[in-house]
Motif scaffolding. Structure first.
Motif, PDB file in Angstrom:
ATOM      1  N   LEU A  67       0.870  -1.175   0.000  1.00  0.00           N
ATOM      2  CA  LEU A  67       0.000   0.000   0.000  1.00  0.00           C
ATOM      3  C   LEU A  67       0.908   1.228   0.000  1.00  0.00           C
ATOM      4  O   LEU A  67       1.272   1.751   1.056  1.00  0.00           O
ATOM      5  CB  LEU A  67      -0.900   0.011   1.249  1.00  0.00           C
ATOM      6  CG  LEU A  67      -1.803  -1.210   1.471  1.00  0.00           C
ATOM      7  CD1 LEU A  67      -2.490  -1.104   2.832  1.00  0.00           C
ATOM      8  CD2 LEU A  67      -2.827  -1.346   0.354  1.00  0.00           C
ATOM      9  N   PRO A  68       1.322   1.692  -1.173  1.00  0.00           N
ATOM     10  CA  PRO A  68       2.323   2.779  -1.245  1.00  0.00           C
ATOM     11  C   PRO A  68       1.976   4.018  -0.432  1.00  0.00           C
ATOM     12  O   PRO A  68       2.874   4.686   0.100  1.00  0.00           O
ATOM     13  CB  PRO A  68       2.377   3.088  -2.746  1.00  0.00           C
ATOM     14  CG  PRO A  68       2.001   1.794  -3.411  1.00  0.00           C
ATOM     15  CD  PRO A  68       0.951   1.189  -2.503  1.00  0.00           C
ATOM     16  N   SER A  69       0.696   4.350  -0.301  1.00  0.00           N
ATOM     17  CA  SER A  69       0.322   5.555   0.441  1.00  0.00           C
ATOM     18  C   SER A  69       0.648   5.442   1.922  1.00  0.00           C
ATOM     19  O   SER A  69       0.697   6.457   2.628  1.00  0.00           O
ATOM     20  CB  SER A  69      -1.171   5.851   0.259  1.00  0.00           C
ATOM     21  OG  SER A  69      -1.970   4.820   0.799  1.00  0.00           O
ATOM     22  N   TYR A  70       0.897   4.238   2.420  1.00  0.00           N
ATOM     23  CA  TYR A  70       1.216   4.043   3.831  1.00  0.00           C
ATOM     24  C   TYR A  70       2.688   4.319   4.145  1.00  0.00           C
ATOM     25  O   TYR A  70       3.122   4.174   5.289  1.00  0.00           O
ATOM     26  CB  TYR A  70       0.824   2.629   4.273  1.00  0.00           C
ATOM     27  CG  TYR A  70      -0.648   2.511   4.641  1.00  0.00           C
ATOM     28  CD1 TYR A  70      -1.050   1.994   5.860  1.00  0.00           C
ATOM     29  CD2 TYR A  70      -1.640   2.935   3.776  1.00  0.00           C
ATOM     30  CE1 TYR A  70      -2.396   1.888   6.208  1.00  0.00           C
ATOM     31  CE2 TYR A  70      -2.981   2.832   4.097  1.00  0.00           C
ATOM     32  CZ  TYR A  70      -3.352   2.318   5.308  1.00  0.00           C
ATOM     33  OH  TYR A  70      -4.686   2.221   5.646  1.00  0.00           O
ATOM     34  N   ALA A  71       3.443   4.753   3.148  1.00  0.00           N
ATOM     35  CA  ALA A  71       4.845   5.117   3.386  1.00  0.00           C
ATOM     36  C   ALA A  71       4.955   6.465   4.087  1.00  0.00           C
ATOM     37  O   ALA A  71       5.959   6.748   4.757  1.00  0.00           O
ATOM     38  CB  ALA A  71       5.605   5.164   2.063  1.00  0.00           C
ATOM     39  N   ASP A  72       3.946   7.302   3.949  1.00  0.00           N
ATOM     40  CA  ASP A  72       4.014   8.669   4.477  1.00  0.00           C
ATOM     41  C   ASP A  72       3.007   8.900   5.598  1.00  0.00           C
ATOM     42  O   ASP A  72       2.471  10.001   5.756  1.00  0.00           O
ATOM     43  CB  ASP A  72       3.768   9.669   3.344  1.00  0.00           C
ATOM     44  CG  ASP A  72       4.797   9.544   2.230  1.00  0.00           C
ATOM     45  OD1 ASP A  72       5.991   9.423   2.552  1.00  0.00           O
ATOM     46  OD2 ASP A  72       4.402   9.546   1.050  1.00  0.00           O
ATOM     47  N   LEU A  73       2.762   7.884   6.394  1.00  0.00           N
ATOM     48  CA  LEU A  73       1.821   8.014   7.511  1.00  0.00           C
ATOM     49  C   LEU A  73       2.321   9.027   8.531  1.00  0.00           C
ATOM     50  O   LEU A  73       3.529   9.182   8.734  1.00  0.00           O
ATOM     51  CB  LEU A  73       1.628   6.659   8.189  1.00  0.00           C
ATOM     52  CG  LEU A  73       0.983   5.550   7.349  1.00  0.00           C
ATOM     53  CD1 LEU A  73       1.123   4.211   8.064  1.00  0.00           C
ATOM     54  CD2 LEU A  73      -0.481   5.867   7.077  1.00  0.00           C
ATOM     55  N   ARG A  74       1.381   9.689   9.195  1.00  0.00           N
ATOM     56  CA  ARG A  74       1.699  10.591  10.285  1.00  0.00           C
ATOM     57  C   ARG A  74       1.214   9.971  11.588  1.00  0.00           C
ATOM     58  O   ARG A  74       0.317   9.134  11.604  1.00  0.00           O
ATOM     59  CB  ARG A  74       1.025  11.952  10.065  1.00  0.00           C
ATOM     60  CG  ARG A  74       1.398  12.647   8.774  1.00  0.00           C
ATOM     61  CD  ARG A  74       2.848  13.074   8.760  1.00  0.00           C
ATOM     62  NE  ARG A  74       3.113  14.097   9.791  1.00  0.00           N
ATOM     63  CZ  ARG A  74       4.334  14.612  10.016  1.00  0.00           C
ATOM     64  NH1 ARG A  74       5.388  14.168   9.316  1.00  0.00           N
ATOM     65  NH2 ARG A  74       4.502  15.528  10.952  1.00  0.00           N
ATOM     66  N   VAL A  75       1.797  10.399  12.701  1.00  0.00           N
ATOM     67  CA  VAL A  75       1.478   9.847  14.019  1.00  0.00           C
ATOM     68  C   VAL A  75       1.020  10.984  14.939  1.00  0.00           C
ATOM     69  O   VAL A  75       1.684  12.019  15.045  1.00  0.00           O
ATOM     70  CB  VAL A  75       2.694   9.128  14.634  1.00  0.00           C
ATOM     71  CG1 VAL A  75       2.343   8.552  16.001  1.00  0.00           C
ATOM     72  CG2 VAL A  75       3.196   8.041  13.702  1.00  0.00           C
ATOM     73  N   TYR A  76      -0.111  10.772  15.594  1.00  0.00           N
ATOM     74  CA  TYR A  76      -0.667  11.777  16.499  1.00  0.00           C
ATOM     75  C   TYR A  76       0.264  11.998  17.696  1.00  0.00           C
ATOM     76  O   TYR A  76       0.788  11.044  18.282  1.00  0.00           O
ATOM     77  CB  TYR A  76      -2.029  11.289  16.998  1.00  0.00           C
ATOM     78  CG  TYR A  76      -2.672  12.166  18.054  1.00  0.00           C
ATOM     79  CD1 TYR A  76      -3.486  13.235  17.688  1.00  0.00           C
ATOM     80  CD2 TYR A  76      -2.469  11.922  19.405  1.00  0.00           C
ATOM     81  CE1 TYR A  76      -4.081  14.041  18.651  1.00  0.00           C
ATOM     82  CE2 TYR A  76      -3.058  12.721  20.372  1.00  0.00           C
ATOM     83  CZ  TYR A  76      -3.855  13.783  19.991  1.00  0.00           C
ATOM     84  OH  TYR A  76      -4.436  14.570  20.949  1.00  0.00           O
ATOM     85  N   ARG A  77       0.425  13.254  18.073  1.00  0.00           N
ATOM     86  CA  ARG A  77       1.188  13.591  19.279  1.00  0.00           C
ATOM     87  C   ARG A  77       0.319  14.296  20.310  1.00  0.00           C
ATOM     88  O   ARG A  77       0.362  13.987  21.491  1.00  0.00           O
ATOM     89  CB  ARG A  77       2.383  14.481  18.911  1.00  0.00           C
ATOM     90  CG  ARG A  77       3.502  13.751  18.188  1.00  0.00           C
ATOM     91  CD  ARG A  77       4.734  14.615  18.089  1.00  0.00           C
ATOM     92  NE  ARG A  77       5.255  14.987  19.400  1.00  0.00           N
ATOM     93  CZ  ARG A  77       6.253  15.846  19.588  1.00  0.00           C
ATOM     94  NH1 ARG A  77       6.837  16.449  18.558  1.00  0.00           N
ATOM     95  NH2 ARG A  77       6.661  16.125  20.806  1.00  0.00           N
ATOM     96  N   SER A  78      -0.490  15.265  19.878  1.00  0.00           N
ATOM     97  CA  SER A  78      -1.331  16.008  20.815  1.00  0.00           C
ATOM     98  C   SER A  78      -2.344  16.829  20.029  1.00  0.00           C
ATOM     99  O   SER A  78      -2.316  16.875  18.802  1.00  0.00           O
ATOM    100  CB  SER A  78      -0.468  16.934  21.699  1.00  0.00           C
ATOM    101  OG  SER A  78       0.210  17.892  20.891  1.00  0.00           O
ATOM    102  N   GLY A  79      -3.231  17.485  20.794  1.00  0.00           N
ATOM    103  CA  GLY A  79      -4.175  18.397  20.172  1.00  0.00           C
ATOM    104  C   GLY A  79      -5.541  17.797  19.927  1.00  0.00           C
ATOM    105  O   GLY A  79      -5.775  16.608  20.125  1.00  0.00           O
TER     106      GLY A  79
END
Length: 401
Positions: free
Chosen positions: A93-105
């Motif tokens: 799943l190529p789009s999963y190479a640029d995942l972001r991870v929640y930190r806060s907010g």
């Protein structure tokens, strides 16, 4: 060590009392040893409105029991060398190479960071991917899911490929491998099955699992000619007592969205056949054919959490307090919860048992040491309403001789 079938009659008496007291609509239960059914019983109603009795071949919505089946189907691809457990998900799943991870907010304006390491296939199988569930509403990420229409399902007209892309557009709850959270990981596995096999998920699971095991009532929809066998799901009516139907529509045609995490329909008789295959190390009945190898089954039921931690060590999160009491004693394998510390669980169980449960209180466990598999189908939502999981173990384990 053998099961004493006579002592298992106490199980039926207990669940019949729950029906008589108006706490449960009906139930079916099967217990097998080494793949041979030793106890089969049912009571109460599959549908209260038309007085249809619950039977061991009543068709029910497997919900999260679908995850075990999808995980096994996925492992057939691993055995063929078409995918590895350490492969990055982005290889498929190529789009999963640029995942972001929640930190806060807040969900409306989250602060995120990039991946420290790729999400890998084993993260999906163990629910350590960081993916969420919109229905849980225990985190800002869950709010993002539900706000986009991914709460108890997916938006109308969205297929598995579209849903998988949408989930990849939301931040992860945590860095992959750093924690455990129940989410859409198995649905993403289903999409990867499609990418690798070149087939729709329903077709691949039918060919790799349902047909070899001769599971006649197991599919992603209910044959319209068999819809009368469907067991309705009920929920407590509240202070007034009694039960109300949950009212979910039954899929009598193949749905647009194929959910490997919760979209399979089956019967208790079919599902105990599936569990019997696992008990017998992947063997299909008394034949010389295997769905998966004994070593694959052994690996799937082993704890794959980093450092051999338990889910209750602060590593895992489950939004149901009663289940959290059990989680402190279990790890998680490749699709199954696995018992590590029976004394910490305060239920009748033993090390090595592996299991899973669903939102409608249906749950199973497998004791590999004795070759016993047990399944209870109450069709009662939500799963925390009764201590069904614990009671099933009490009655089955006390029957050992």
């Amino acid at each position: 060590m053998q099961l004493d079938a006579d002592r298992l009659s106490a199980l039926g008496e207990y669940f019949d009392r729950q029906v008589d007291d108006g706490k449960m609509p009906g139930w079916s239960c099967l217990v097998s040893q080494h793949g041979e059914v030793r106890y089969a019983a049912a009571g109460g109603m599959a549908n209260i409105a038309d007085s249809s009795p619950m039977k061991t071949d009543s068709v029910f919505r497997a919900w999260s029991l679908s995850k075990a089946m999808t995980s096994v189907a996925f492992m057939t691809l691993v055995e063929k060398g078409l995918v590895g457990l350490n492969d990055p998900v982005s290889d498929y799943l190529p789009s999963y190479a640029d995942l972001r991870v929640y930190r806060s907010g807040m969900a409306e304006a989250p602060i995120t960071e990039g991946l420290l390491e790729p999400m890998r296939i084993w993260h999906l199988l163990t629910h350590t991917s960081g993916l969420g569930y919109g229905s849980h509403q225990s985190h800002a990420v869950d709010t993002m899911y539900s706000g986009a229409g991914y709460a108890l399902g997916v938006p109308a007209g969205v297929d598995l490929a579209g849903a998988t892309e949408a989930w990849g557009s939301f931040p992860l709850r945590f860095q992959p491998g750093s924690a455990w959270n129940y989410g859409v990981s198995t649905d993403v596995l289903g999409r990867i099955i499609e990418v690798i096999s070149g087939k729709r998920l329903d077709a691949y699971m039918r060919e790799s699992l349902f047909e070899p095991l001769d599971l006649k009532d197991t599919a992603f929809h209910v044959d319209p000619n068999q819809a009368h066998r469907y067991a309705e799901i009920y929920t407590p009516a509240g202070e007034s007592g009694g039960l109300n139907p949950l009212g979910l529509p039954v899929d009598t045609e193949v749905p647009v969205f194929l959910s490997g995490g919760g979209g399979i329909y089956t019967s208790a008789e079919d599902y105990i056949t599936f569990l019997g295959m696992l008990v017998n190390g992947g063997r299909i009945g008394s034949t010389s054919e295997f769905v998966i190898s004994p070593m694959t089954v052994e690996s799937m039921r082993s704890n794959h959490l980093p450092g051999n931690v338990t889910l209750g060590s602060g590593y895992g999160h489950w939004p149901v307090p009663a289940i959290n009491e059990v989680m402190k004693s279990v790890g998680f394998g490749l699709g199954f919860m696995t018992m590590l510390s029976p004394g910490e669980s305060h239920i009748l169980t033993r090390a090595g048992e592996y299991a899973w449960l669903s939102a409608s209180s249906t749950n199973f466990f497998v004791d590999p040491l004795s070759g016993v598999a047990a399944l209870i189908v109450p069709q009662l939502f939500p799963s925390r309403t009764l201590p069904i999981m614990n009671r099933l173990r009490q009655f089955v384990y006390q029957s050992y001789r």
